[in-house]
Design an enzyme around this catalytic site. Structure first.
Site, short mmCIF file in Angstrom:
data_model
loop_
_atom_site.label_atom_id
_atom_site.label_comp_id
_atom_site.label_asym_id
_atom_site.label_seq_id
_atom_site.Cartn_x
_atom_site.Cartn_y
_atom_site.Cartn_z
CG ASP A 43 -5.94 13.60 51.90
OD1 ASP A 43 -4.75 13.92 52.11
OD2 ASP A 43 -6.61 12.93 52.72
CB SER A 95 -3.68 10.45 52.30
OG SER A 95 -3.09 11.53 52.98
CG ASP A 138 -1.78 15.39 52.76
OD1 ASP A 138 -2.57 16.35 52.84
OD2 ASP A 138 -1.98 14.30 53.33
CG ASP A 174 -5.44 14.51 55.60
OD1 ASP A 174 -4.36 14.62 54.98
OD2 ASP A 174 -5.87 13.41 56.03
CD GLU A 221 -1.31 12.02 63.07
OE1 GLU A 221 -1.51 11.05 63.83
OE2 GLU A 221 -1.61 12.01 61.88
#
Length: 612
Positions: free
Chosen positions: A322, A163, A320, A324, A424
């Site tokens: 990757d 990530s 970011d 996600d 989140e």
């Protein structure tokens, strides 16, 4: 010691090195270990062989390099053998259904490790046991893996990515058959199976053979097309998108996002975003940023600001590496300055927008509001709760991390409920139930349409956020951390809070702020429940206490699972109509100061504040 090498003088280390050199067929990592032994580089050897990487619910994450504590060819083989053995125990139809494997663009030339190499080795292990493998032929965003698990009905998914971690790291993330990340007890079951399968199976190293196997499938083209078609179901303003004048900049921060965000914008008939040229192509060196993490805000966005100013763009979207997660910044009309929204503010904006879109559809004869749910993690803003109370849908909190939200969403969907949105505070959003994890690609498209819609009404994101807070009550948050490398200090700090006024008594006030409720998810205590037992799952392995204050403040203090940090998450939730923002901010600042002074005691505990 065998292999013609001298003993290190430490028999346990000798044994570990001997076993390593027996098993490791990667010439670079094997040579590095031999060199360390010859040079008696004891601290390096201890670092590489002291402790095996621990397989947890987030899978693995560590630096690439030689030894059992690092990500390398051999530890990937061992991990996949354990995972495969565990899947064989759990699924009788594993050989019919199979596993998907994706990877990002990370690489570490000194050890010969790369995400693609690790993905091929994982495929090789599974194929050697007769398991069909759907191995992407090229880099993909992390959310494509859970999407594929759900879409094709597979037993599991593996994503090789670290990530937004520093460039030397890599990771191995695992999804279960329900399309969500694994939760206990699967992590323990897999960890045990890894320990039982350390010796490479006869064909585990045979990547050439695996790549020729009839069990190998490349889902890249089909899944990319199916993903774009599925996410298009969340496009509600196509005509408006086509005619929008809004200019948007996008950066993938040297990661995988560029082509996928361009494609999803096209699927929504949005004008293509301006790509930050220096950052659009994958580069494992991440040359233009100190940390490839858009959560760090302005430092990562410097080149985006410059491009936006040049092109006259007013909004920046940043994924970011990757893809996600998603950060968003907007140019402020009054000052000309850029505002980087927090994860909590974006949760409020996207949650509100997705609910508006659902409401508009519902009027055209869709589902009842009684079956609608939104989720967020317990350390994220309570803004969705305030919206849910007023609008009549359900809101639920889960433990920290998308693994809990993804699994809860799946349970609700299995009960015929509609899960519209989950988020989140760490800039992670699940805007579509097709991906039961955070997804920065679908979030980028939905944000693009939202910005276009607002612009057509001459409204900015900042204005809309203010409207949301005025309607549902201001929710202002302040999150940070202290660094502490001493586990005993951390333990003592939390034990003091549990025995504050005598044994088993939590604090009743903090620097003059009255405390009305305490929930401790380490011990399972919750003063709000009739039997004082917490509803959310508890975990003795991590520290986490939440205090509710009489003034509407909520503060959670917790340890980090992956870093030497004691984090705090605070929020002041005001009633609708209380819109004196400066007074609310001052009150939250004072509350945070009191928590730091009385609960953290940074001088006494020798804690290092977050570096500015």
């Amino acid at each position: 010691m065998e292999n013609g090498l001298e003993s290190t003088g430490d028999s346990r280390l000798d044994q570990a090195v001997t076993q390593w050199l027996q098993y490791d067929k990667n010439p670079k990592t094997a040579a590095a270990v031999r060199t360390m032994v010859k040079e008696k580089a004891m601290s390096e050897l201890q670092k590489c062989f002291g402790a095996r990487m621990e397989f947890g619910t987030a899978g693995l994450r560590a630096a690439m390099g030689p030894g059992v504590s690092c990500m390398n060819d051999l530890t990937i083989i061992q991990t996949t053998q354990g995972f495969c053995a565990y899947l064989e125990q759990c699924f009788t139809d594993l050989k019919q259904r199979g596993v998907v494997i994706g990877f990002d663009a990370r690489a570490h030339p000194p050890s010969g490790g790369s995400s693609k190499r690790f993905a091929c080795l994982a495929a090789s292990v599974l194929i050697s046991r007769g398991v069909p493998v759907y191995l992407f032929s090229d880099i993909t965003p992390t959310p494509y893996v859970p999407f594929t698990v759900s879409h094709l009905g597979l037993c599991a998914g593996i994503m090789v990515t670290a990530s937004h971690n520093p460039k030397q790291d890599n990771g191995y993330k695992v999804y279960w058959a329900n399309g969500a990340q694994i939760i206990p007890p699967h992590d323990k079951g897999i960890a045990t199976a890894i320990e039982q399968n350390l010796e490479p199976w006869p064909k585990s190293w045979d990547t050439d053979g695996a790549l020729q196997s009839s069990l190998l499938n490349d889902p890249y083209q089909d899944i990319h097309r199916e993903y774009c078609q599925t996410i298009q179901q969340h496009c509600f303003h196509r005509e408006l998108n086509k005619n929008s004048e809004v200019k948007i900049v996008h950066t993938s921060v040297h990661g995988v996002g560029h082509i996928f965000v361009q494609a999803i914008f096209k699927a929504f008939d949005l004008h293509p975003p301006y790509a930050v040229e220096e950052q659009k192509d994958p580069d494992p060196e991440f040359p233009t940023v100190k940390y490839p993490n858009p959560e760090e805000g302005e430092g990562v966005l410097t080149l985006s600001f410059a491009l936006a100013d040049k092109e006259g763009a007013t909004v920046i979207l940043a994924n970011d590496p990757d893809a996600d997660r998603l950060a968003i910044a907007e140019k402020q009309q009054s000052s000309g300055q850029w505002r980087v929204f927090s994860g909590n503010e974006l949760g409020a904006l996207l949650g509100w927008w997705i609910f508006q879109c659902w409401k508009q559809q519902k009027e055209e004869g869709k589902a009842s509001i009684k079956n609608v749910y939104m989720l967020s993690s317990t350390v994220s803003s309570k803004i969705l709760r305030a919206i849910a109370v007023k609008e009549g849908f359900h809101f639920e909190e889960t433990l920290t991390g998308f693994k809990w939200m993804g699994n809860r969403a799946r349970e609700l969907m299995d009960q015929e409920k509609t899960v519209l949105f989950a988020f989140e505070e760490a800039i992670g959003y699940m805007c579509s139930p097709a991906v039961l994890d955070k997804d920065g690609v679908s979030a980028a498209a939905i944000a693009g349409e939202f910005v276009s819609y607002l612009a057509s009404k001459n409204i900015t994101l900042s204005h809309q956020l203010r409207s949301i807070y005025e309607e549902y009550g201001y929710h202002i948050s302040k999150n940070s951390y202290f660094i502490c490398h001493n586990q005993d200090t951390i333990k003592q700090m939390f034990e003091r809070l549990r025995n504050y006024d005598g044994e088993n008594s939590y604090p009743k006030e903090c620097g003059g702020f009255a405390i009305t409720a305490v929930r401790d998810l380490t011990t399972g205590y919750d003063s709000n429940q009739p039997d004082n037992k917490a509803v959310l799952p508890t975990s003795k392995s991590s520290q986490m206490i939440t205090f509710t204050f009489a003034n509407g403040g909520v503060a959670t203090i917790r340890t980090s699972g992956t870093e030497p940090k004691i984090k705090y998450y605070t929020e002041l939730c005001a009633a609708p109509g209380n819109s004196d923002l400066n007074q609310l901010k001052t009150e939250l600042d004072n509350l945070v100061d009191a928590i730091v002074e009385h609960f953290y005691q940074p001088e006494k505990n020798n804690l290092t504040p977050r570096p500015e």
